[in-house]
Design a protein around this motif. Sequence first.
Motif, PDB file in Angstrom:
ATOM      1  N   ALA A 271       0.843  -1.189   0.000  1.00  0.00           N
ATOM      2  CA  ALA A 271       0.000   0.000   0.000  1.00  0.00           C
ATOM      3  C   ALA A 271       0.874   1.233   0.000  1.00  0.00           C
ATOM      4  N   THR A 272       0.480   2.220  -0.785  1.00  0.00           N
ATOM      5  CA  THR A 272       1.113   3.532  -0.686  1.00  0.00           C
ATOM      6  C   THR A 272       0.000   4.560  -0.699  1.00  0.00           C
ATOM      7  N   CYS A 273       0.065   5.514   0.206  1.00  0.00           N
ATOM      8  CA  CYS A 273      -0.963   6.547   0.179  1.00  0.00           C
ATOM      9  C   CYS A 273      -0.363   7.899   0.501  1.00  0.00           C
ATOM     10  N   ARG A 274      -0.991   8.912  -0.032  1.00  0.00           N
ATOM     11  CA  ARG A 274      -0.543  10.273   0.238  1.00  0.00           C
ATOM     12  C   ARG A 274      -0.684  10.573   1.712  1.00  0.00           C
ATOM     13  N   GLY A 275       0.273  11.276   2.252  1.00  0.00           N
ATOM     14  CA  GLY A 275       0.147  11.733   3.624  1.00  0.00           C
ATOM     15  C   GLY A 275      -0.846  12.874   3.700  1.00  0.00           C
ATOM     16  N   ARG A 276      -1.229  13.207   4.917  1.00  0.00           N
ATOM     17  CA  ARG A 276      -2.236  14.248   5.082  1.00  0.00           C
ATOM     18  C   ARG A 276      -1.758  15.604   4.602  1.00  0.00           C
ATOM     19  N   ALA A 277      -0.451  15.845   4.697  1.00  0.00           N
ATOM     20  CA  ALA A 277       0.069  17.142   4.249  1.00  0.00           C
ATOM     21  C   ALA A 277      -0.082  17.271   2.732  1.00  0.00           C
ATOM     22  N   HIS A 278       0.266  16.215   2.003  1.00  0.00           N
ATOM     23  CA  HIS A 278       0.131  16.284   0.549  1.00  0.00           C
ATOM     24  C   HIS A 278      -1.327  16.271   0.117  1.00  0.00           C
ATOM     25  N   ARG A 279      -2.164  15.610   0.897  1.00  0.00           N
ATOM     26  CA  ARG A 279      -3.593  15.671   0.584  1.00  0.00           C
ATOM     27  C   ARG A 279      -4.098  17.096   0.778  1.00  0.00           C
ATOM     28  N   ASP A 464      10.849   2.437  17.984  1.00  0.00           N
ATOM     29  CA  ASP A 464      11.379   1.359  18.831  1.00  0.00           C
ATOM     30  C   ASP A 464      10.358   0.244  19.053  1.00  0.00           C
ATOM     31  N   GLY A 465       9.253   0.309  18.320  1.00  0.00           N
ATOM     32  CA  GLY A 465       8.281  -0.779  18.354  1.00  0.00           C
ATOM     33  C   GLY A 465       7.311  -0.744  19.523  1.00  0.00           C
ATOM     34  N   THR A 466       7.392   0.298  20.351  1.00  0.00           N
ATOM     35  CA  THR A 466       6.553   0.306  21.547  1.00  0.00           C
ATOM     36  C   THR A 466       5.337   1.220  21.419  1.00  0.00           C
ATOM     37  N   GLY A 467       5.307   2.036  20.372  1.00  0.00           N
ATOM     38  CA  GLY A 467       4.212   2.995  20.250  1.00  0.00           C
ATOM     39  C   GLY A 467       2.898   2.327  19.870  1.00  0.00           C
ATOM     40  N   THR A 468       1.832   3.113  19.970  1.00  0.00           N
ATOM     41  CA  THR A 468       0.499   2.596  19.682  1.00  0.00           C
ATOM     42  C   THR A 468       0.417   2.059  18.259  1.00  0.00           C
ATOM     43  N   VAL A 469       0.919   2.835  17.308  1.00  0.00           N
ATOM     44  CA  VAL A 469       0.831   2.422  15.910  1.00  0.00           C
ATOM     45  C   VAL A 469       1.661   1.160  15.680  1.00  0.00           C
ATOM     46  N   ALA A 470       2.862   1.124  16.254  1.00  0.00           N
ATOM     47  CA  ALA A 470       3.741  -0.042  16.072  1.00  0.00           C
ATOM     48  C   ALA A 470       3.044  -1.311  16.565  1.00  0.00           C
ATOM     49  N   ARG A 471       2.425  -1.219  17.729  1.00  0.00           N
ATOM     50  CA  ARG A 471       1.771  -2.409  18.290  1.00  0.00           C
ATOM     51  C   ARG A 471       0.517  -2.757  17.502  1.00  0.00           C
ATOM     52  N   HIS A 472      -0.183  -1.726  17.080  1.00  0.00           N
ATOM     53  CA  HIS A 472      -1.398  -1.928  16.295  1.00  0.00           C
ATOM     54  C   HIS A 472      -1.062  -2.675  14.991  1.00  0.00           C
ATOM     55  N   HIS A 484      -7.709  -4.127   1.484  1.00  0.00           N
ATOM     56  CA  HIS A 484      -8.143  -2.817   1.990  1.00  0.00           C
ATOM     57  C   HIS A 484      -7.766  -2.638   3.443  1.00  0.00           C
ATOM     58  N   ALA A 485      -7.821  -3.733   4.180  1.00  0.00           N
ATOM     59  CA  ALA A 485      -7.427  -3.655   5.588  1.00  0.00           C
ATOM     60  C   ALA A 485      -5.960  -3.251   5.687  1.00  0.00           C
ATOM     61  N   PHE A 486      -5.155  -3.766   4.782  1.00  0.00           N
ATOM     62  CA  PHE A 486      -3.736  -3.417   4.794  1.00  0.00           C
ATOM     63  C   PHE A 486      -3.567  -1.921   4.499  1.00  0.00           C
ATOM     64  N   GLY A 487      -4.311  -1.453   3.512  1.00  0.00           N
ATOM     65  CA  GLY A 487      -4.244  -0.025   3.173  1.00  0.00           C
ATOM     66  C   GLY A 487      -4.713   0.849   4.311  1.00  0.00           C
ATOM     67  N   ALA A 488      -5.803   0.422   4.966  1.00  0.00           N
ATOM     68  CA  ALA A 488      -6.331   1.219   6.076  1.00  0.00           C
ATOM     69  C   ALA A 488      -5.321   1.269   7.216  1.00  0.00           C
ATOM     70  N   ALA A 489      -4.612   0.170   7.421  1.00  0.00           N
ATOM     71  CA  ALA A 489      -3.625   0.139   8.504  1.00  0.00           C
ATOM     72  C   ALA A 489      -2.483   1.115   8.215  1.00  0.00           C
ATOM     73  N   VAL A 490      -2.073   1.165   6.947  1.00  0.00           N
ATOM     74  CA  VAL A 490      -0.992   2.078   6.572  1.00  0.00           C
ATOM     75  C   VAL A 490      -1.446   3.532   6.727  1.00  0.00           C
ATOM     76  N   ASP A 500       3.814  11.032   3.448  1.00  0.00           N
ATOM     77  CA  ASP A 500       3.295   9.920   2.650  1.00  0.00           C
ATOM     78  C   ASP A 500       3.654   8.593   3.317  1.00  0.00           C
ATOM     79  N   ARG A 501       2.813   7.595   3.086  1.00  0.00           N
ATOM     80  CA  ARG A 501       3.005   6.299   3.756  1.00  0.00           C
ATOM     81  C   ARG A 501       3.104   5.177   2.725  1.00  0.00           C
ATOM     82  N   THR A 502       4.058   4.321   2.921  1.00  0.00           N
ATOM     83  CA  THR A 502       4.165   3.152   2.048  1.00  0.00           C
ATOM     84  C   THR A 502       4.650   1.956   2.844  1.00  0.00           C
ATOM     85  N   ALA A 503       4.048   0.816   2.599  1.00  0.00           N
ATOM     86  CA  ALA A 503       4.539  -0.424   3.195  1.00  0.00           C
ATOM     87  C   ALA A 503       4.318  -1.560   2.208  1.00  0.00           C
ATOM     88  N   VAL A 504       5.323  -2.417   2.112  1.00  0.00           N
ATOM     89  CA  VAL A 504       5.191  -3.656   1.356  1.00  0.00           C
ATOM     90  C   VAL A 504       5.543  -4.782   2.315  1.00  0.00           C
TER      91      VAL A 504
END
Lengths: 510, 239
Positions: A271-279, A464-472, A484-490, A500-504
């Motif tokens: 998934a790759t999506c525009r960050g909120r700033a670019h949006r 460091d893997g301890t934040g809310t997003v990292a654990r989520h 879509h779930a993968f995209g929503a998570a990103v 901008d956010r991207t994860a493979v």
Amino acid sequence: MSAVRTAHVLLPPTTQDAEGNFAAACAEALERRAAQLPMDELSLEVTQYLVGSDGFASAVRRVRSSISHHSTPQRPQSSALPPTTVVVILGDRPDPMWADAVEQFTSDPAVQTQVRTVVIADDAVLSEGAATLRDVKFVSASVRGIAGALFEALAEPRRRPRTLASPRPLAPSPPSPSVGVVDSPGRSLPSVDTEPEAEAALSAPIYPVPSAKPTEDQKYGPRPVPAGEDTPAPGDPGNSGPLLGSEPLTNGWPDTLLDAVEGPLFAVRAATCRGRAHRYDNTPRQDAYFVKAGPGGEMVMAVADGVSERKLSHLAAQIASRHACEQVVGELTAGTPPGQLNWQQMASAVVERIVVRAAAINDQVHDGHSASMLMATTLFVAVASPSPEGIVVHGAFIGDSSGWILRSGAWHPLNPVKNSGAVIASSQTKALPRHALMVPVAAKLGPGDAIVLMSDGVGDAIDDGTGTVARHLACLWESPPGIHAFGAAVDFQARSFDDDRTAVALWPKL
Amino acid sequence: MAEKAKLIPFYILVDVSYSMTERGKITAANNILGELVQAFSIHPILSDKVRIGVIDFSDDARVVIPLDDPLDLESLPTLEARGGTAYGAAFIKLRTEIQRNVDELKASGFAVHRPAVYFVTDGAPTDVGWEREFAELTTYDKATKSGFPYYPNFIPCGVGDADPHVLAQLIHPRTKMKMFLQKEGGDPAKALASMIEIIIGSTLSSAQSVDHTDGDALQLPHEDDLPEDIEMVDGDAYL
């Protein structure tokens, strides 16, 4: 067709009182999960328990006796589900003995090998039961919520015991029921059912049997329906919260791209999506990814992150991710083993492509340095390939894009974590085409591991893997989620994370 | 625990010596706060990533606005002129503020980027020993970890009688940063308004590119985007 899985549902009298609604809610929830739940393989046995004296404990004993009585050698399964699931639904006035009874039940050796126990409860119960089942999360549940949670639980594959705390949205969200999967050591992996409560009242029977036509999900085994599929991922959006609704780009550069691949050896989500700033600014997404299968079952993946200072960096990112993968597949096809790939040669080829593109735009451009005034990008490229030792990963990176192994719910970085241990944070990054020195990485994937490449829009939140997003994300990506779930998570929200956010992500099918 | 939110602290140091009352300079300087707040309210998403503090200085230095979210400022204090132009006092106060603010922000879980300082003055220093205080503020040896690890990026902005030879010594780090000077013959109050424009543009674009750059998070305007009456100058030109 004979059922290969049995689910025992223990209902409290309070839910039974509202049977009409509960039945409708079950039918509705089941319909939504028809793709994940092979109902022709499932047999449901519902037991109502009485509150008070020994009512709950005796119902649990009846279930246990039924399980040991019908216990047969495990039959071949078409899915990863355990043969028996026991769902305990607790009303708002639970039996005082429920916690003891469940613990006794789950500590039984026969139960441990064959049974998964799921507890669905009101948060009113939390304080009373927490002492025994301290890792199970409870939130308040409506009748419809309970039904949704019930079928979500039944659709979930067995998960390894985990100690992660439940990631909970910080932003206000409607009350939702929670499901705790109590595995042998009493650990749980809670998830949040977030399905909207549709108003349609269905008159179908409680447990209809849908058609047996196999769906994509059944062919590849059921997928979990991860938490957060339909809701904003956790976090305080900061001042980006009220700013949604930007114009679509006029130049056709898409806001978001999603991909999912199920190969014989790997599952891949991207998934790759525009960050909120670019949006907000309506400027292009500068991240890119590319995935390409190699000749010997390898999977080649790349993530590139255009440097925001340069106006045309989105082009550099697209060129880099694509040509890195193509270059690597070319080398593999020519017979180079994955462990001997020449990353410098690959980087030079990518730089050349970027320079050519930049020179076509501006005739002052003649080398990497001058091209980098127009466009620049980070790059992380990796190849996952089968080997006698299992799945091995070879890769290389330049700049602040990151690679991670997700192992048993914990994030292990493949390259130095940005700003880790720095007295003051820095946003400086190396980037193609001005720099071209690739740093190689290698790793081995064990059973249940995943490798995830990310741009810093996601990687900075892993940190460091301890934040809310990292654990989520660790929770959501324990196994391959839906596309879509993968995209929503990103696309999680967190204050100041507007890049901008991207994860493979790649999961070996071991 | 939440993720480490990214943050750049910006400090604006404003000269409020008596000379600032001449030709409407202090009035122009007073606009800086309102205009900053307005700029960030137009781009609220950027205010998530910055904190702004204002220190004025004369014979002494005072914190006019403690480092804060620009959209959280409830009232905008008025700068009033007093006394001479003690650069040293300003640097001491600034170092104390940076140390405390950055420590606090880091303890609150922020990923704090290097602070940026816009140093707005209309005259030469009237104190002695400011060079030593400036060195205290800006010297850091990465290898031995001695000095001030939170040393700021320091951008001098000179109007009126500001001495470019002195201001050139304040550019830090000299290889990356520049100074802004009022062009010969211009109106100092107008030049101050232009400086405000530069500061706002710089804070906004810095917040925008805090994620990654090939230089530092602090962004200076492009030569072509400068207001007419201001020039952007390398320190080397005066050293």
